[in-house]
Write a protein that holds these residues in place. Sequence first.
Motif, PDB file in Angstrom:
ATOM      1  N   LEU A 187      25.408  43.845  64.751  1.00 10.79           N
ATOM      2  CA  LEU A 187      26.338  42.475  64.957  1.00 10.79           C
ATOM      3  C   LEU A 187      26.383  41.998  66.519  1.00 10.79           C
ATOM      4  CD1 LEU A 187      29.101  43.350  62.272  1.00 10.79           C
ATOM      5  CD2 LEU A 187      27.305  41.455  62.089  1.00 10.79           C
ATOM      6  N   LEU A 188      26.142  42.898  67.280  1.00 12.77           N
ATOM      7  CA  LEU A 188      26.186  42.691  68.614  1.00 12.77           C
ATOM      8  C   LEU A 188      25.619  41.459  69.168  1.00 12.77           C
ATOM      9  CD1 LEU A 188      28.103  44.070  70.767  1.00 12.77           C
ATOM     10  CD2 LEU A 188      26.367  45.478  71.543  1.00 12.77           C
ATOM     11  N   PRO A 189      24.384  41.206  68.759  1.00  9.78           N
ATOM     12  CA  PRO A 189      23.551  40.062  69.467  1.00  9.78           C
ATOM     13  C   PRO A 189      24.231  38.633  69.007  1.00  9.78           C
ATOM     14  CG  PRO A 189      22.086  41.336  68.292  1.00  9.78           C
ATOM     15  CD  PRO A 189      23.257  42.067  68.087  1.00  9.78           C
ATOM     16  N   ARG A 190      25.332  38.929  67.951  1.00  6.49           N
ATOM     17  CA  ARG A 190      26.075  37.577  67.615  1.00  6.49           C
ATOM     18  C   ARG A 190      27.211  37.457  68.333  1.00  6.49           C
ATOM     19  NH1 ARG A 190      26.574  37.176  61.300  1.00  6.49           N
ATOM     20  NH2 ARG A 190      27.834  35.338  61.738  1.00  6.49           N
ATOM     21  N   PHE A 191      27.680  38.557  68.745  1.00 10.81           N
ATOM     22  CA  PHE A 191      29.050  38.545  69.457  1.00 10.81           C
ATOM     23  C   PHE A 191      28.968  38.161  70.683  1.00 10.81           C
ATOM     24  CE2 PHE A 191      30.837  41.939  66.272  1.00 10.81           C
ATOM     25  CZ  PHE A 191      31.590  40.888  65.568  1.00 10.81           C
ATOM     26  N   ILE A 192      28.115  38.397  71.415  1.00  9.78           N
ATOM     27  CA  ILE A 192      27.747  38.100  72.811  1.00  9.78           C
ATOM     28  C   ILE A 192      27.526  36.747  73.275  1.00  9.78           C
ATOM     29  CG2 ILE A 192      26.943  40.764  73.608  1.00  9.78           C
ATOM     30  CD1 ILE A 192      24.115  39.364  73.574  1.00  9.78           C
ATOM     31  N   ASN A 193      27.551  35.938  72.148  1.00  7.89           N
ATOM     32  CA  ASN A 193      27.535  34.604  72.246  1.00  7.89           C
ATOM     33  C   ASN A 193      28.956  33.898  72.767  1.00  7.89           C
ATOM     34  OD1 ASN A 193      24.774  34.235  71.963  1.00  7.89           O
ATOM     35  ND2 ASN A 193      24.851  34.018  69.884  1.00  7.89           N
ATOM     36  N   GLY A 194      29.916  34.500  72.405  1.00  5.80           N
ATOM     37  CA  GLY A 194      31.232  33.903  72.789  1.00  5.80           C
ATOM     38  C   GLY A 194      32.364  34.907  72.369  1.00  5.80           C
ATOM     39  N   PRO A 195      33.387  34.140  72.977  1.00  7.06           N
ATOM     40  CA  PRO A 195      34.651  35.283  72.967  1.00  7.06           C
ATOM     41  C   PRO A 195      34.638  35.996  71.646  1.00  7.06           C
ATOM     42  CG  PRO A 195      35.339  33.070  72.879  1.00  7.06           C
ATOM     43  CD  PRO A 195      34.183  32.974  72.870  1.00  7.06           C
ATOM     44  N   SER A 196      34.693  37.272  71.564  1.00  7.45           N
ATOM     45  CA  SER A 196      34.683  38.219  70.470  1.00  7.45           C
ATOM     46  C   SER A 196      35.377  39.297  70.585  1.00  7.45           C
ATOM     47  CB  SER A 196      33.531  38.332  69.687  1.00  7.45           C
ATOM     48  OG  SER A 196      32.290  38.266  70.476  1.00  7.45           O
ATOM     49  N   LEU A 197      35.781  39.969  69.488  1.00  7.23           N
ATOM     50  CA  LEU A 197      36.653  41.361  69.460  1.00  7.23           C
ATOM     51  C   LEU A 197      36.248  42.302  68.889  1.00  7.23           C
ATOM     52  CD1 LEU A 197      39.370  42.786  70.319  1.00  7.23           C
ATOM     53  CD2 LEU A 197      40.238  41.618  68.038  1.00  7.23           C
ATOM     54  N   ILE A 198      35.909  43.595  69.468  1.00  7.93           N
ATOM     55  CA  ILE A 198      35.449  44.612  68.510  1.00  7.93           C
ATOM     56  C   ILE A 198      36.680  45.828  68.616  1.00  7.93           C
ATOM     57  CG2 ILE A 198      33.765  46.542  68.127  1.00  7.93           C
ATOM     58  CD1 ILE A 198      31.557  44.572  69.675  1.00  7.93           C
ATOM     59  N   MET A 199      37.172  45.940  67.638  1.00  3.27           N
ATOM     60  CA  MET A 199      38.311  46.964  67.833  1.00  3.27           C
ATOM     61  C   MET A 199      37.937  48.098  66.977  1.00  3.27           C
ATOM     62  SD  MET A 199      42.286  46.640  66.668  1.00  3.27           S
ATOM     63  CE  MET A 199      43.071  45.488  67.631  1.00  3.27           C
ATOM     64  N   ASN A 200      37.961  49.220  67.644  1.00  2.09           N
ATOM     65  CA  ASN A 200      37.611  50.757  66.957  1.00  2.09           C
ATOM     66  C   ASN A 200      38.939  51.317  66.641  1.00  2.09           C
ATOM     67  OD1 ASN A 200      34.856  49.955  67.338  1.00  2.09           O
ATOM     68  ND2 ASN A 200      34.901  50.115  69.412  1.00  2.09           N
ATOM     69  N   ILE A 201      39.010  51.691  65.479  1.00  4.40           N
ATOM     70  CA  ILE A 201      40.200  52.757  65.086  1.00  4.40           C
ATOM     71  C   ILE A 201      39.742  54.280  65.628  1.00  4.40           C
ATOM     72  CG2 ILE A 201      41.909  53.120  63.400  1.00  4.40           C
ATOM     73  CD1 ILE A 201      41.850  50.120  64.216  1.00  4.40           C
ATOM     74  N   GLY A 202      40.792  54.916  66.319  1.00  5.06           N
ATOM     75  CA  GLY A 202      40.623  56.067  66.509  1.00  5.06           C
ATOM     76  C   GLY A 202      41.701  57.094  65.853  1.00  5.06           C
ATOM     77  N   SER A 203      41.934  58.305  66.561  1.00  7.42           N
ATOM     78  CA  SER A 203      42.798  59.075  66.197  1.00  7.42           C
ATOM     79  C   SER A 203      43.314  60.083  67.266  1.00  7.42           C
ATOM     80  CB  SER A 203      42.361  59.836  64.824  1.00  7.42           C
ATOM     81  OG  SER A 203      43.196  61.005  64.816  1.00  7.42           O
ATOM     82  N   PHE A 204      44.651  60.289  67.192  1.00  8.72           N
ATOM     83  CA  PHE A 204      45.411  61.417  68.040  1.00  8.72           C
ATOM     84  C   PHE A 204      44.500  62.635  67.959  1.00  8.72           C
ATOM     85  CE2 PHE A 204      49.197  63.917  68.202  1.00  8.72           C
ATOM     86  CZ  PHE A 204      50.153  62.996  68.396  1.00  8.72           C
ATOM     87  N   VAL A 205      43.523  62.966  67.009  1.00  9.83           N
ATOM     88  CA  VAL A 205      42.903  64.016  67.236  1.00  9.83           C
ATOM     89  C   VAL A 205      42.026  64.304  68.057  1.00  9.83           C
ATOM     90  CG1 VAL A 205      43.321  64.832  64.591  1.00  9.83           C
ATOM     91  CG2 VAL A 205      41.188  63.607  65.316  1.00  9.83           C
ATOM     92  N   SER A 206      41.685  63.074  68.609  1.00 14.41           N
ATOM     93  CA  SER A 206      40.753  63.255  69.965  1.00 14.41           C
ATOM     94  C   SER A 206      41.111  63.387  71.003  1.00 14.41           C
ATOM     95  CB  SER A 206      39.621  61.707  69.798  1.00 14.41           C
ATOM     96  OG  SER A 206      40.690  60.912  70.322  1.00 14.41           O
ATOM     97  N   GLU A 207      42.553  63.356  71.133  1.00 17.10           N
ATOM     98  CA  GLU A 207      43.438  63.650  72.321  1.00 17.10           C
ATOM     99  C   GLU A 207      43.697  65.101  72.441  1.00 17.10           C
ATOM    100  OE1 GLU A 207      44.014  61.049  74.194  1.00 17.10           O
ATOM    101  OE2 GLU A 207      43.263  59.506  73.110  1.00 17.10           O
TER     102      GLU A 207
END
Length: 327
Positions: A187-207
Amino acid sequence: MESIINIFRTSLTVFGQQPLMWKLLATVGAIWTGNILANIGTFTWLHFLRRSSLARYKSKSSWALITGSSDGIGKAFAHELCHRGFNVVLHGRNEKKLENVRAEILNEHPAQEVRILLLDVAESAGDHARLDEAVDQLEDIDLKVLINNVGGVAKRLWIPLQDYSDDDARLFLDMNCRFQTELTRRLLPRFINGPSLIMNIGSFVSELPAPYISVFGGAKAFGKAWSRSLHFEMLAEGHDVEVLQVQVGMVSTPNEPRPESLFVPNALRMAQSSLDKVGCGRSVVFGYWPHQLHCSLLIDLPGLLRDRLLMRIVKGLKEQEERDLKS
Ligand SMILES: NC(=O)c1ccc[n+]([C@@H]2O[C@H](COP(=O)([O-])OP(=O)(O)OC[C@H]3O[C@@H](n4cnc5c(N)ncnc54)[C@H](OP(=O)(O)O)[C@@H]3O)[C@@H](O)[C@H]2O)c1
């Protein structure tokens, strides 16, 4: 004003007259206090004062794709994004569940559009043709937001490494690392054309590395490093793509119906407060303030004490899980 300057001058004189040891201790104390005050200030600004800039990604017909949105936090993201004026693509593996969520959302937000992307992560991660075909289905929409939410665990969370089957281990990695990498890359080639947001959901367990979650914790740590790296890559390339890793602690969901409390929000509260962090300028953030508090309290304990406490907590949780699975 004069008197403040006098107090300052007197303090400096008194400080100058102290033995070197006291001067050193006072300096360390001042730096330590300054650091704590700065942390409290940033925490307050981030969670209570600043406003989300999600609207930056919204136009009349902007779309958001939320992976794993037939249930839990993903479903709550879909509801909240529609509430905030986005059309949404619901992703999942169960068509009937997705249709029900679609009907629910359209009932509440009849002005929005809702589509379904049916794709089983267990079958599609690594299947390039299938992934290409799925992404092609989104060609005609103005996709501005991607929430990489799908993830999580099998029936058990606390599993000794040798007890994993090959299939379990592969599924954990597909669900929490591989799928988001393959989908985002497409999807990235489409996102780099304009303001866009990629939110990644992580977890406490990586901390907080803990026993019996080597695969899950490791997979989530990959997600965090991957997301941070992509955040900086977008900056380095000058692309207007915000990549934000949102760390999540315990949440009450239909699959994990824990009693709700200040430290255990419901899925909607989690989604709302995560979306409120958009535009904060960081690469990693805790979506919900009590989760950050909880995690920081543990992380900031002296190492030996923290590790012992964590082992005890995990032992209790593992025994509880075993009892729950037997009953
Ligand atoms: N809940 C928590 O306490 C918590 C804590 C920390 C981090 N998180 C993170 O938050 C995210 C969401 O967690 P959650 O608790 O909301 O999860 P959840 O309630 O189990 O929902 C997971 C979603 O993913 C979908 N899904 C599962 N397996 C799939 C597959 N093979 N192919 C396609 N879709 C699949 C589910 O679809 P079905 O409806 O078909 O099952 C559902 O829509 C995860 O990344 C998780 O690691 C959650």
